[in-house]
Write a protein that holds these residues in place. Structure first.
Motif, mmCIF file in Angstrom:
data_model
loop_
_atom_site.group_PDB
_atom_site.id
_atom_site.type_symbol
_atom_site.label_atom_id
_atom_site.label_comp_id
_atom_site.label_asym_id
_atom_site.label_seq_id
_atom_site.Cartn_x
_atom_site.Cartn_y
_atom_site.Cartn_z
ATOM 1 N N PHE A 1 -53.234 -68.196 2.810
ATOM 2 C CA PHE A 1 -53.828 -66.995 3.391
ATOM 3 C C PHE A 1 -53.632 -65.774 2.486
ATOM 4 N N GLY A 2 -53.225 -66.025 1.219
ATOM 5 C CA GLY A 2 -53.067 -64.938 0.268
ATOM 6 C C GLY A 2 -51.878 -64.044 0.544
ATOM 7 N N LEU A 3 -50.871 -64.601 1.182
ATOM 8 C CA LEU A 3 -49.688 -63.816 1.549
ATOM 9 C C LEU A 3 -48.491 -64.194 0.684
ATOM 10 N N GLY A 4 -47.772 -63.186 0.237
ATOM 11 C CA GLY A 4 -46.495 -63.386 -0.451
ATOM 12 C C GLY A 4 -46.553 -64.328 -1.629
ATOM 13 N N PRO A 5 -45.718 -65.381 -1.633
ATOM 14 C CA PRO A 5 -44.949 -65.885 -0.494
ATOM 15 C C PRO A 5 -43.626 -65.161 -0.244
ATOM 16 N N VAL A 6 -43.268 -64.181 -1.117
ATOM 17 C CA VAL A 6 -42.009 -63.462 -0.910
ATOM 18 C C VAL A 6 -42.194 -62.431 0.201
ATOM 19 N N VAL A 7 -41.248 -62.432 1.125
ATOM 20 C CA VAL A 7 -41.244 -61.493 2.240
ATOM 21 C C VAL A 7 -40.066 -60.542 2.035
ATOM 22 N N GLU A 8 -40.349 -59.242 2.005
ATOM 23 C CA GLU A 8 -39.291 -58.244 1.882
ATOM 24 C C GLU A 8 -38.798 -57.887 3.278
ATOM 25 N N VAL A 9 -37.485 -57.837 3.435
ATOM 26 C CA VAL A 9 -36.878 -57.575 4.742
ATOM 27 C C VAL A 9 -36.141 -56.246 4.691
ATOM 28 N N ILE B 1 -37.023 -62.838 0.850
ATOM 29 C CA ILE B 1 -37.008 -64.225 1.314
ATOM 30 C C ILE B 1 -38.320 -64.889 0.899
ATOM 31 N N ASP B 2 -38.244 -66.035 0.274
ATOM 32 C CA ASP B 2 -39.433 -66.825 -0.050
ATOM 33 C C ASP B 2 -39.751 -67.694 1.160
ATOM 34 N N GLY B 3 -40.840 -67.369 1.840
ATOM 35 C CA GLY B 3 -41.189 -68.094 3.058
ATOM 36 C C GLY B 3 -41.420 -69.578 2.849
ATOM 37 N N THR B 4 -41.804 -69.983 1.627
ATOM 38 C CA THR B 4 -42.095 -71.402 1.401
ATOM 39 C C THR B 4 -40.832 -72.254 1.445
ATOM 40 N N ILE B 5 -39.653 -71.663 1.196
ATOM 41 C CA ILE B 5 -38.426 -72.477 1.279
ATOM 42 C C ILE B 5 -38.081 -72.816 2.724
ATOM 43 N N PHE B 6 -38.742 -72.132 3.664
ATOM 44 C CA PHE B 6 -38.588 -72.464 5.081
ATOM 45 C C PHE B 6 -39.770 -73.303 5.576
ATOM 46 N N GLU C 1 -29.698 -70.430 2.591
ATOM 47 C CA GLU C 1 -28.851 -69.255 2.354
ATOM 48 C C GLU C 1 -29.717 -68.104 1.850
ATOM 49 N N ILE C 2 -29.469 -66.916 2.399
ATOM 50 C CA ILE C 2 -30.111 -65.701 1.904
ATOM 51 C C ILE C 2 -29.020 -64.659 1.638
ATOM 52 N N MET D 1 -34.853 -70.645 10.267
ATOM 53 C CA MET D 1 -36.187 -70.223 10.691
ATOM 54 C C MET D 1 -37.102 -71.438 10.618
ATOM 55 N N VAL D 2 -37.899 -71.640 11.635
ATOM 56 C CA VAL D 2 -38.808 -72.790 11.737
ATOM 57 C C VAL D 2 -38.020 -74.096 11.560
#
Length: 193
Positions: free
Chosen positions: A176-184, A163-168, A133-134, A127-128
């Motif tokens: 922006f006050g988001l996450g950084p963990v994104v639940e899928v 998924i921790d978006g910052t690792i991508f 690995e996830i 991604m990006v």
């Protein structure tokens, strides 16, 4: 006694020479596959979205799920968070950078069975332009022919992961006050080929 010995020998030989059942191949049923996500928004609530452009292939070995595999492609520009302005921002270089990196991909690397119908699927997600690995906790729900078309067999899975978006490289999440963990959350139906 000789007949019994001959029968046992024949059964043993057939067990040894019988070919292993081949794994089944499936194509994701695109309009019956949901890839959704939720990310905490500054503690107020979870912001949610869905990707509407998902395709992929599954090789499913029901006798030994560790020999199965999954390959999925998501069109980054199809993100839908129920607000056009927010969708455009999520597609921007601040987050998905969909123009430069139009595809999000996942390809399994190994599968660990955890129960009769459950497993953890590990794989490389890109991604990006970054690959990490996830792990996805996955349940096989059911498989049977369509009631109106006995020649079309469909199978279904549910999977979840974090998924921790910052690792991508999406470091703007925290700004922006988001996450950084994104639940899928994934619900996928696939058609046997």
């Amino acid at each position: 006694m000789t007949i019994l010995k001959s029968t046992i020998a024949a059964l043993a030989l057939s067990a040894v020479t019988m070919p292993a059942m081949a794994a089944d191949e499936y194509k994701l049923h695109e309009n019956h596959t949901w890839v959704q996500f939720a990310v905490n928004h500054a503690g107020w609530a979870n912001a949610r979205g869905i990707f509407r452009g998902v395709s992929g292939d599954i090789v499913f070995d029901k006798d030994d799920v560790t020999k199965s595999s999954v390959k999925v492609t998501i069109a980054a520009e199809t993100v839908d968070t129920n607000d056009q302005g927010r969708d455009d921002h999520v597609r921007s270089p601040d987050f998905l950078n969909a123009l430069e990196f139009p595809e999000i991909t996942f390809e399994s690397t190994r599968i660990e069975q955890t129960g009769d119908k459950t497993a953890v699927i590990y794989g490389d997600m890109t991604m990006v332009g970054v690959t990490r690995e996830i792990a996805l906790d996955t349940t096989w729900n059911a498989e049977f022919p369509l009631p109106w078309d006995a020649n079309t067999v469909k199978t279904g899975f549910t999977a979840t992961g974090s998924i921790d978006g910052t690792i991508f490289g999406m470091n703007k999440l925290t700004e922006f006050g988001l996450g950084p963990v994104v639940e899928v959350f994934i619900d996928a139906e696939a058609i046997k080929q």
